[in-house]
Design a protein around this motif. Structure first.
Motif, PDB file in Angstrom:
ATOM      1  N   TYR A  30      -5.253  -8.174   3.312  1.00 42.70           N
ATOM      2  CA  TYR A  30      -3.850  -7.794   3.107  1.00 42.70           C
ATOM      3  C   TYR A  30      -3.761  -6.461   2.357  1.00 42.70           C
ATOM      4  N   TYR A  31      -4.469  -6.380   1.237  1.00 42.13           N
ATOM      5  CA  TYR A  31      -4.388  -5.146   0.428  1.00 42.13           C
ATOM      6  C   TYR A  31      -4.917  -3.946   1.211  1.00 42.13           C
ATOM      7  N   ASP A  32      -6.012  -4.161   1.932  1.00 37.06           N
ATOM      8  CA  ASP A  32      -6.610  -3.053   2.679  1.00 37.06           C
ATOM      9  C   ASP A  32      -5.682  -2.563   3.786  1.00 37.06           C
ATOM     10  N   LYS A  33      -5.117  -3.524   4.524  1.00 32.89           N
ATOM     11  CA  LYS A  33      -4.262  -3.147   5.656  1.00 32.89           C
ATOM     12  C   LYS A  33      -3.075  -2.318   5.173  1.00 32.89           C
ATOM     13  N   ILE A  34      -2.400  -2.833   4.154  1.00 33.73           N
ATOM     14  CA  ILE A  34      -1.175  -2.184   3.698  1.00 33.73           C
ATOM     15  C   ILE A  34      -1.460  -0.855   3.011  1.00 33.73           C
ATOM     16  N   SER A  35      -2.509  -0.830   2.176  1.00 32.30           N
ATOM     17  CA  SER A  35      -2.753   0.421   1.460  1.00 32.30           C
ATOM     18  C   SER A  35      -3.278   1.502   2.408  1.00 32.30           C
ATOM     19  N   ALA A  36      -4.038   1.102   3.427  1.00 32.15           N
ATOM     20  CA  ALA A  36      -4.525   2.106   4.390  1.00 32.15           C
ATOM     21  C   ALA A  36      -3.335   2.738   5.120  1.00 32.15           C
ATOM     22  N   ALA A  37      -2.374   1.906   5.519  1.00 27.74           N
ATOM     23  CA  ALA A  37      -1.193   2.434   6.221  1.00 27.74           C
ATOM     24  C   ALA A  37      -0.396   3.349   5.283  1.00 27.74           C
ATOM     25  N   PHE A  38      -0.277   2.918   4.027  1.00 28.43           N
ATOM     26  CA  PHE A  38       0.457   3.736   3.049  1.00 28.43           C
ATOM     27  C   PHE A  38      -0.190   5.116   2.917  1.00 28.43           C
ATOM     28  N   LYS A  39      -1.513   5.115   2.793  1.00 29.44           N
ATOM     29  CA  LYS A  39      -2.210   6.400   2.588  1.00 29.44           C
ATOM     30  C   LYS A  39      -2.030   7.325   3.784  1.00 29.44           C
ATOM     31  N   LYS A  40      -2.042   6.749   4.978  1.00 29.42           N
ATOM     32  CA  LYS A  40      -1.822   7.599   6.161  1.00 29.42           C
ATOM     33  C   LYS A  40      -0.408   8.178   6.136  1.00 29.42           C
ATOM     34  N   LEU A  41       0.548   7.349   5.727  1.00 28.97           N
ATOM     35  CA  LEU A  41       1.951   7.795   5.766  1.00 28.97           C
ATOM     36  C   LEU A  41       2.277   8.845   4.714  1.00 28.97           C
ATOM     37  N   VAL A  42       1.526   8.845   3.613  1.00 21.66           N
ATOM     38  CA  VAL A  42       1.825   9.852   2.589  1.00 21.66           C
ATOM     39  C   VAL A  42       0.762  10.963   2.546  1.00 21.66           C
ATOM     40  N   ALA A  43      -0.106  10.981   3.565  1.00 18.24           N
ATOM     41  CA  ALA A  43      -1.131  12.035   3.614  1.00 18.24           C
ATOM     42  C   ALA A  43      -0.423  13.395   3.569  1.00 18.24           C
ATOM     43  N   GLY A  44      -0.899  14.264   2.730  1.00 16.96           N
ATOM     44  CA  GLY A  44      -0.287  15.592   2.650  1.00 16.96           C
ATOM     45  C   GLY A  44       0.920  15.657   1.736  1.00 16.96           C
ATOM     46  N   LYS A  45       1.402  14.522   1.271  1.00 19.06           N
ATOM     47  CA  LYS A  45       2.534  14.538   0.322  1.00 19.06           C
ATOM     48  C   LYS A  45       1.950  14.480  -1.090  1.00 19.06           C
ATOM     49  N   ALA A  46       2.070  15.575  -1.789  1.00 15.25           N
ATOM     50  CA  ALA A  46       1.473  15.593  -3.124  1.00 15.25           C
ATOM     51  C   ALA A  46       2.556  15.391  -4.178  1.00 15.25           C
ATOM     52  N   GLY A  47       2.105  14.989  -5.350  1.00 12.79           N
ATOM     53  CA  GLY A  47       3.002  14.960  -6.508  1.00 12.79           C
ATOM     54  C   GLY A  47       4.095  13.914  -6.466  1.00 12.79           C
ATOM     55  N   ILE A  48       3.806  12.729  -5.876  1.00  9.96           N
ATOM     56  CA  ILE A  48       4.793  11.642  -5.961  1.00  9.96           C
ATOM     57  C   ILE A  48       4.835  11.197  -7.431  1.00  9.96           C
ATOM     58  N   PRO A  49       6.018  11.224  -8.068  1.00  7.60           N
ATOM     59  CA  PRO A  49       6.050  10.856  -9.490  1.00  7.60           C
ATOM     60  C   PRO A  49       5.699   9.385  -9.705  1.00  7.60           C
ATOM     61  N   PRO A  50       5.138   9.043 -10.875  1.00  2.98           N
ATOM     62  CA  PRO A  50       4.756   7.650 -11.153  1.00  2.98           C
ATOM     63  C   PRO A  50       5.963   6.722 -11.077  1.00  2.98           C
ATOM     64  N   LEU A  51       5.698   5.478 -10.703  1.00  4.13           N
ATOM     65  CA  LEU A  51       6.767   4.493 -10.545  1.00  4.13           C
ATOM     66  C   LEU A  51       6.568   3.359 -11.543  1.00  4.13           C
ATOM     67  N   VAL A  52       7.588   3.102 -12.341  1.00  5.18           N
ATOM     68  CA  VAL A  52       7.541   1.979 -13.287  1.00  5.18           C
ATOM     69  C   VAL A  52       7.870   0.698 -12.530  1.00  5.18           C
ATOM     70  N   VAL A  53       7.001  -0.314 -12.660  1.00  6.34           N
ATOM     71  CA  VAL A  53       7.214  -1.578 -11.945  1.00  6.34           C
ATOM     72  C   VAL A  53       7.324  -2.734 -12.936  1.00  6.34           C
ATOM     73  N   ASP A  54       8.492  -3.353 -12.974  1.00  8.28           N
ATOM     74  CA  ASP A  54       8.721  -4.543 -13.803  1.00  8.28           C
ATOM     75  C   ASP A  54       8.223  -5.753 -13.011  1.00  8.28           C
TER      76      ASP A  54
END
Ligand code: 16G
Ligand code: MG
Length: 549
Positions: free
Chosen positions: A190-214
């Motif tokens: 599950y973690y691998d599938k979702i994070s791999a897709a995420f990384k492809k989708l944000v490839a080339g997008k730099a400087g996403i600010p940190p996100l606080v998660v409650d």
């Protein structure tokens, strides 16, 4: 083959039903005080196994959780083979079986059920189960295991996990090695599938600010930790309320439900959150997500399920168009009566919008009728479904320009990023982050897609909530007779007024929702309608809550 009566009988005697209690499989399964659920868990083990046998040995899921409820509560729900909610007819069977008062009665009812539901007992029974972090969880899981063992089910313990991961595991297990394979049938998968897709989708997008998660001091804290290991080079997740040891901390003054109901920042976030920075809250089993930020006057601004739906739907529509597929793939929205009037207006000017009754199963089923169905409850539960036909089109489409090819790839990656079995706070969070990164939006731009109408939710304790019956996706009362007319009469007096009344499916209360052009009017309308509800049910005038005007 017959039921292993003796084994069930012997084990059942160790899990007696509390005499005075009645259990109901409601919107979210059985849910009540954790220390009353022992007999229910044992029986659910057997019911899950029978469900599996009925479906030719497909793996059934069992999730032990009470979601956003306070810590002493617990609950259990069953997950059908494709990762969806238990089929509605079985909710009634489960309720009947859970309420048998002795082991003898239970065994008799089981035998009758096996006959009437035509369950072939020679089929295998396969079950995968998990639980959230509640202290009552381990004992309840032990009772569940007793049931699974008594009927001889093949059972797999997924341990402490989020509800959406359990749903994922069910679907992944049942589709393994088929053309519909959903992914590796493990949490790592599950973690691998979702994070791999995420990384492809944000490839080339730099400087996403940190996100606080409650993390609501719940199991979502583990999921945030796992994702952090895999994606921190792209997005830094800053967990707060990740305390899994302090008794009573779970969902206490934090989490998605607190944010949505109180419409304010969890107090624990005040010292952490900076002006303009976006943050989000998960609920206790990580299937709901609420975003928010502090505006330039440090006012709390909430980005709820409706805002997530608007953001995500607009993005998918744009990608479909850019991929040259707008004639083949259409996007539709599913909401409930709780959707803010502002969102319904905004969305229905752009896309088909359907309103259905509260509860994930209703939204999910309605969304299946679209090529791409975006469903979200205002409370932050939702996901996006891509139909089989849509997946086929995506697989076969020949893009004619590099831009079309890029857009097509993005859509395909979205189908991998999104947990399509059920709303998933973590998958939704990454989806939101992808859209924000692509659009270069901060919370401010996202928030300005449309303006929320001020609203108020009130609950009324009544003698018998079952006399309240609704129609038109819970937007109109048909019983008690005449009450809806009185509500209409009130609503007419408020600018942009809207209100509805429905019996809760999870608590012994009636809920009243109202919205209007200004906050004070929304509050007033909600309390006036609540007053009507109270009076209608013969509430004692001396006990009438003062705020019911
Ligand atoms: C449950 C539902 C949720 C719904 C809520 C309404 C599932 C998995 N969850 O949490 O979708 O919004 O109940 O609660 O279906 P209520 O009936 O008490 O208002
Ligand atoms: Mg939940």
């Amino acid at each position: 083959m017959s039921l292993p009566i003796q084994a069930i009988q012997a084990a059942g005697d160790r899990h007696p039903k509390p005499a005075h209690l009645r259990f109901q499989y409601g919107t979210a399964g059985f849910r009540t005080l954790g220390n009353t659920l022992d007999s229910v868990m044992f029986k659910v083990g057997i019911i899950a196994a029978l469900r599996s046998k009925k479906l030719d040995g497909k793996t059934i899921g069992v999730m032990v959780t009470a979601s956003h409820n306070p810590e002493p509560d617990n609950g259990v729900k069953l997950v059908d083979p494709r990762g969806e909610m238990l089929e509605a007819s079985w909710e009634g069977y489960a309720t009947t079986l859970a309420n048998t008062s002795t082991t003898e009665e239970f065994v008799e009812a089981l035998a009758e059920f096996v006959r009437s539901a035509k369950i072939d007992l020679s089929k295998p029974a396969r079950v995968v189960y998990g639980r959230d972090t509640r202290p009552s969880g381990p004992a309840l899981v032990a009772a569940l295991e007793d049931g699974l063992h008594a009927i001889g089910a093949e059972a797999r313990d997924a341990g402490v996990t989020t509800t959406p991961i359990l749903h994922y595991l069910v679907r992944a297990t049942n589709t393994k090695g088929t053309k519909d394979a959903y992914g590796e049938d493990t949490s790592e998968g599950y973690y691998d599938k979702i994070s791999a897709a995420f990384k492809k989708l944000v490839a080339g997008k730099a400087g996403i600010p940190p996100l606080v998660v409650d993390c609501a001091n719940g199991v979502g804290a583990y999921a945030v930790e796992e994702f952090s290991k895999l994606i921190s080079d792209k997005l830094q997740l800053v967990p707060v309320n990740a305390d899994l040891t302090t008794p009573g901390a779970l969902n206490n003054a934090c989490g998605a439900d607190f944010v949505k109901t109180m419409q304010r920042l969890p107090p624990s976030l005040s010292p952490v959150l900076k002006t303009g920075q976006r943050a989000c809250s998960l609920d206790g089993d990580a299937d709901r997500l609420m975003y928010y930020y502090l505006d330039d006057r440090d006012q709390f601004r909430m980005l709820d399920g409706d805002k997530i739906a608007a953001l995500v739907a607009a993005f998918i529509v744009e990608l479909v168009k850019n991929a040259g597929l707008e004639d083949e793939i259409s996007v539709g929205i599913v909401q409930t009566a709780y959707a803010n009037g502002g969102s319904t207006k905004y969305l229905s000017q752009r896309l088909p919008v359907k309103c259905v009754s509260t509860g994930v199963k209703h939204l999910h089923h309605a969304a299946e009728h679209y090529d791409v169905g975006v469903y979200f409850e205002a409370n932050g539960h939702g996901t996006v479904l891509f139909s089989a036909e849509t997946n086929k089109i995506l697989a076969e489409h020949q893009p004619s320009t590099p831009a079309q090819s890029t857009a097509l790839n993005h859509i395909v990656n979205l189908t991998q990023l999104i947990n399509q079995t059920v709303g998933d706070a973590l998958s939704d969070l990454l989806l939101v982050e992808v859209v924000l990164a692509h659009k270069s939006y901060s919370g401010v731009e996202w928030d300005s897609l449309y303006v929320d109408l001020p609203n108020r939710l009130v609950k009324v304790v009544v003698a018998d909530r079952h006399i309240f019956k609704t129609e038109d996706a819970e937007r109109r009362l048909v019983s008690p007779a005449g009450l809806q007319e009185k509500i209409n009469e009130l609503v007419r007096r408020y600018e942009a007024g809207r209100a509805f009344v429905r019996p809760s499916g999870t608590e012994d209360v009636v809920r009243v929702y109202a919205e209007a052009m200004v906050k004070s009017q929304a509050d007033e309308l909600a309390f006036r309608v609540a007053g009507l509800v109270y009076d209608e049910t013969g509430g004692d005038p001396a006990q009438r809550p003062a705020e019911f005007l």
